[in-house]
Design a protein around this motif. Structure first.
Motif, PDB file in Angstrom:
ATOM      1  N   PHE A   2       0.819  -1.203   0.000  1.00  0.00           N
ATOM      2  CA  PHE A   2       0.000   0.000   0.000  1.00  0.00           C
ATOM      3  C   PHE A   2       0.858   1.261   0.000  1.00  0.00           C
ATOM      4  O   PHE A   2       0.537   2.235  -0.662  1.00  0.00           O
ATOM      5  N   HIS A   3       1.975   1.196   0.728  1.00  0.00           N
ATOM      6  CA  HIS A   3       2.868   2.351   0.728  1.00  0.00           C
ATOM      7  C   HIS A   3       3.396   2.626  -0.674  1.00  0.00           C
ATOM      8  O   HIS A   3       3.500   3.753  -1.118  1.00  0.00           O
ATOM      9  N   LEU A   5       1.877   1.807  -3.488  1.00  0.00           N
ATOM     10  CA  LEU A   5       0.778   2.353  -4.286  1.00  0.00           C
ATOM     11  C   LEU A   5       0.616   3.848  -4.056  1.00  0.00           C
ATOM     12  O   LEU A   5       0.353   4.617  -4.977  1.00  0.00           O
ATOM     13  N   GLU A   6       0.762   4.262  -2.801  1.00  0.00           N
ATOM     14  CA  GLU A   6       0.559   5.678  -2.493  1.00  0.00           C
ATOM     15  C   GLU A   6       1.608   6.579  -3.125  1.00  0.00           C
ATOM     16  O   GLU A   6       1.421   7.789  -3.215  1.00  0.00           O
ATOM     17  N   LYS A   7       2.700   5.984  -3.549  1.00  0.00           N
ATOM     18  CA  LYS A   7       3.709   6.804  -4.206  1.00  0.00           C
ATOM     19  C   LYS A   7       3.605   6.707  -5.722  1.00  0.00           C
ATOM     20  O   LYS A   7       4.302   7.374  -6.444  1.00  0.00           O
ATOM     21  N   ASN A   8       2.751   5.824  -6.192  1.00  0.00           N
ATOM     22  CA  ASN A   8       2.604   5.603  -7.629  1.00  0.00           C
ATOM     23  C   ASN A   8       1.159   5.798  -8.070  1.00  0.00           C
ATOM     24  O   ASN A   8       0.397   4.843  -8.209  1.00  0.00           O
ATOM     25  N   PHE A  12      -1.987   3.182  -8.428  1.00  0.00           N
ATOM     26  CA  PHE A  12      -3.034   3.374  -7.426  1.00  0.00           C
ATOM     27  C   PHE A  12      -4.387   3.490  -8.118  1.00  0.00           C
ATOM     28  O   PHE A  12      -5.347   2.809  -7.772  1.00  0.00           O
TER      29      PHE A  12
END
Ligand code: HEM
Lengths: 221, 487
Positions: A2-3, A5-8, A12
């Motif tokens: 999830f971390h 995903l939050e940067k991509n 996301f």
């Protein structure tokens, strides 16, 4: 994960889209082939009825009336046989409604008549004194848009193969033919009506909205 | 890179959308109050000739509050929040500024035209999807422009990690795009046949299929307009206003992905006992119950964020707005699933309990949250303190009373009517004619109309307070850190 995903944002968004599209695929699509089949003997709307349906839609009668009888004894006693999927096969859009401020109308053609509607639509309280339904006097003066109704029938025939012009079915024909047929159908209705202006209008070849609306309401059975 | 110097954010677009939030809010609620009054006093149907009946105005009310008021609020907060959580100013990109401006103006003109088209009777007939096809095209363009803004600003961000609020804005963007497109697939009849009115179209789907697609959209319009972006707001504004960090990151994750997955299945609870296949109805019911978990997850996360800080509730009225909003969110996300239980739905469906449920959600949650957001943003965008705390406090109580009056009267009305429709005497005959079940509702309709007036007055107080803040309030030297200053 999830971390990451939050940067991509791209992945996301793809993730979110897959998660939300999933339910639709499984729940909505399988119904499509199944539910578009008409019940036996169901005929497409005539042009006049379509014009009436347009009035119903334009004045948004479905904000107070449903057209969907649920399979409970209390409903079938009040409104008649519960509604079947195939009865709606030619309804674009569907007009089930979501709120019954007034009664269900799916089979109103079985128990209300042309002259009843005529009085009621002009002034509901003349028939039901404590009614909160608005009076639709403008239906008696506005002229129904038969041409757009013809366009609609033409379109559903061309695009969705709605069975017009088949043996023993509803005839659509050309625009000139359709006008004549709509007028003839309108005259059958005004024969049961009292309003002089409406009768005169139909005699002179114009069809007021109320006539089309009643044709539509009478067909709801 | 501007390393430590504070960024000057550009609020010009956030400001524009703030104005339309207020404008459409007033308009939508005036119409809401009018149609509520028409059900109690039918003579009010004739104020505007054929354009003023309940039936013409009801879609005007729903679309103005959804696409006018709520979406304006979503855009206003987006253009404010995104810059801050991504640590980048709109002004750094000329392109984004231009897109933002076009986004606003096309949206505003489109919304006005859309409203007029509904008044004139151009309607596709499906709830919250009434706009005819030319208007739909404008809406799609507006939405794409928002997408460009959204992903554009993400593209130039300094803060690499997307804050929780942005997850929700992205979900709102994608969800509405998908659902709106599918549900509004229609064939313009004049283009196919060469006859008739150019505005007219027919739905691509017929009957039961149309119903399914419609409620897949209808229910999720509630999800992706009234829930998802409003959650985005509370995740930003509650911590900012209170100075408290979000209670649990894990809970945020769980509620977000849970909400995304579950919501879409629940649409068919609008079609219980209808001729759509049984298994879909059952899925709708079950997933509606499951939906309590992610919904309450977010709400509880918010309440726990205030843990040990409850004194702020008395010290800062904006905290009160947001805590009340999350409480109403919990109420309506519990009530909805209850109504989705088949045996309850048998009584509740088609009655006033449904608008009752809708409005404890929108009036208690959506409007309260958007107002709180605007109260928080205005002093920071205009560098002035809130004009009057007294006015704000009285508005709070007035509107709270109004919401309670609204939903209690509609609960009673709905259950009364649902029970009367099915009541039978000892021989099994129906006990009441339909009109009996209408006249009995008169007092409740009158109470609801009154609640509308109260709520509207509260909203006008809000509008006045913001107006005065912008034009006549004391200037602020520097940006307030947490608590919004007010006179
Ligand atoms: C002054 C406040 C308001 C009043 C008096 C009011 C009144 C009404 C009335 C009378 C209806 C029709 C109910 C029926 O058909 O029986 C309605 C429907 C609706 N209103 Fe409001 N309203 C208000 C504010 C709002 C706001 C702020 C929103 C959203 C942000 C909203 C969203 C809706 C929706 C979605 C419906 C459709 C409900 C359904 O189909 O069941 N309303 N409102």
């Amino acid at each position: 994960m999830f971390h990451w995903l939050e940067k991509n944002p791209f992945f996301f968004s793809v993730g979110v889209f897959i998660v939300i599209a999933f339910a639709g695929l499984i729940e909505i699509l399988p119904n499509f082939a199944e539910a578009s089949r008409p019940v036996q003997g169901l005929k497409p709307y005539t042009v006049l009825e379509l014009a009436g349906k347009e009035v119903y839609k334009k004045d948004n009668c479905m904000s107070c009336h449903s057209q969907m009888i649920r399979p409970f004894k209390s409903e079938t006693d009040r409104y008649g046989q519960y509604s079947l999927s195939g009865e709606y096969a030619y309804d674009r859009p569907f007009l089930w409604g979501s709120k019954r401020t007034g009664p269900d109308l799916h089979r109103v053609g079985n128990y209300r008549t042309t002259d009843w509607h005529e009085t009621h639509m002009f002034e509901p309280t003349a028939v039901v004194p404590s009614s909160i339904m608005p009076a639709y006097k403008h239906h008696f003066t506005n002229i129904a848009d038969i041409e757009t109704a013809y366009a609609e029938a033409f379109t559903v025939k061309a695009v969705f193969n709605t069975p017009y012009d088949v043996e023993g079915g509803v005839k659509l024909g050309t625009w000139e033919e359709a006008q004549k047929m709509a007028l003839a159908e309108a005259k059958l209705i005004t024969a049961d009506m009292k309003n002089k202006n409406v009768k005169d209008a139909v005699e002179s070849g114009k069809i007021p909205e109320i006539v089309a609306l009643i044709a539509y309401l009478n067909r709801l059975k | 890179m501007q390393s430590n110097a504070a960024l000057e954010y550009d609020y010009s677009i956030a400001k524009l959308f703030t104005y339309t939030t207020i404008l459409f809010g007033i308009l939508g609620m005036i119409v809401g109050t009018l149609i509520a009054s028409q059900l109690a006093f039918p003579e009010l149907n004739y104020l505007l000739g054929e354009y003023g009946t309940f039936s013409r105005l009801r879609p005007v009310h729903t679309t103005v509050v959804i696409f006018g008021f709520t979406l304006s609020g979503v855009f206003a907060t987006f253009y404010y929040v995104a810059q801050r959580v991504l640590k980048v100013s709109m002004a750094e990109s000329k392109f984004l500024m231009v897109i933002g401006k076009i986004h606003f103006w096309l949206y505003f003109v489109g919304a006005l035209l859309a409203t007029i088209s509904l008044l004139l009777g151009f309607t596709a007939g499906k709830e919250y999807a009434q706009y005819e096809w030319p208007i739909d095209i404008v809406i799609v363009i507006v939405w794409v422009l928002w997408g460009v803004s959204l992903f554009g600003i993400i593209g130039i961000r300094r803060e690499k990690s997307l804050y929780i609020s942005l997850w929700y804005y992205i979900a709102c963007f994608l969800g509405v795009a998908m659902l709106y497109l599918f549900n509004n697939m229609e064939v313009p009849t004049a283009l196919v046949s060469g006859y008739g009115n150019i505005m007219h179209s027919v739905s691509m789907y017929s009957g039961t299929n149309d119903a399914l697609v419609q409620w897949w959209w209808g229910h999720n319009a509630v999800a992706f307009v009234f829930t998802v972006p409003i959650v985005a707001m509370i995740y930003y504004f509650l911590p900012k206003e209170s100075g408290q960090a979000i209670y649990s990151y894990k809970l945020s994750l769980l509620s977000f992905w849970g909400l995304m997955f579950v919501y879409l299945w629940a649409g068919s609870h609008h079609l219980l006992y209808s001729p759509v296949p049984d298994w879909m109805q059952t899925m709708g019911s079950i997933f509606s119950i499951v939906l309590i978990l992610p919904s309450w997850g977010s709400a509880i996360n918010m309440l726990l964020t205030m843990k040990g800080e409850w004194n702020q509730l008395t010290e800062n009225p904006l905290i009160k707005f947001m805590v009340l909003a999350s409480t109403f969110y919990m109420l309506s996300t519990l009530e909805g699933p209850i109504q989705a239980i088949k045996s309850v739905n048998a009584i509740a469906h088609f009655t006033d309990w449904i608008p009752g449920h809708v409005h404890d959600g929108v009036l208690g949650w959506v409007v309260f949250m958007i107002m709180a957001a605007i109260f928080h943003m205005t002093p920071r965008m205009f560098k002035r303190e809130i004009y009057s705390r007294k006015l704000l406090e009285s508005q709070f109580w007035l509107q709270t009373v109004a919401v309670v009056l609204y939903f209690t009267s509609m609960w009673i009305a709905g259950i009364t009517q649902g029970m009367m429709w099915r009541a039978v005497d000892e021989y099994g005959n129906l006990m009441y004619s339909f009109i009996d079940t209408v006249t009995v509702l008169h007092p409740y309709y009158a109470i609801r109309a009154l609640s509308g007036v109260l709520y509207l007055v509260g909203f006008l107080m809000f509008a006045f307070n913001i107006y005065k803040t912008i034009t006549a309030s004391k200037r602020l030297e520097e940006e307030p850190q947490f608590k919004t200053p007010m006179a």
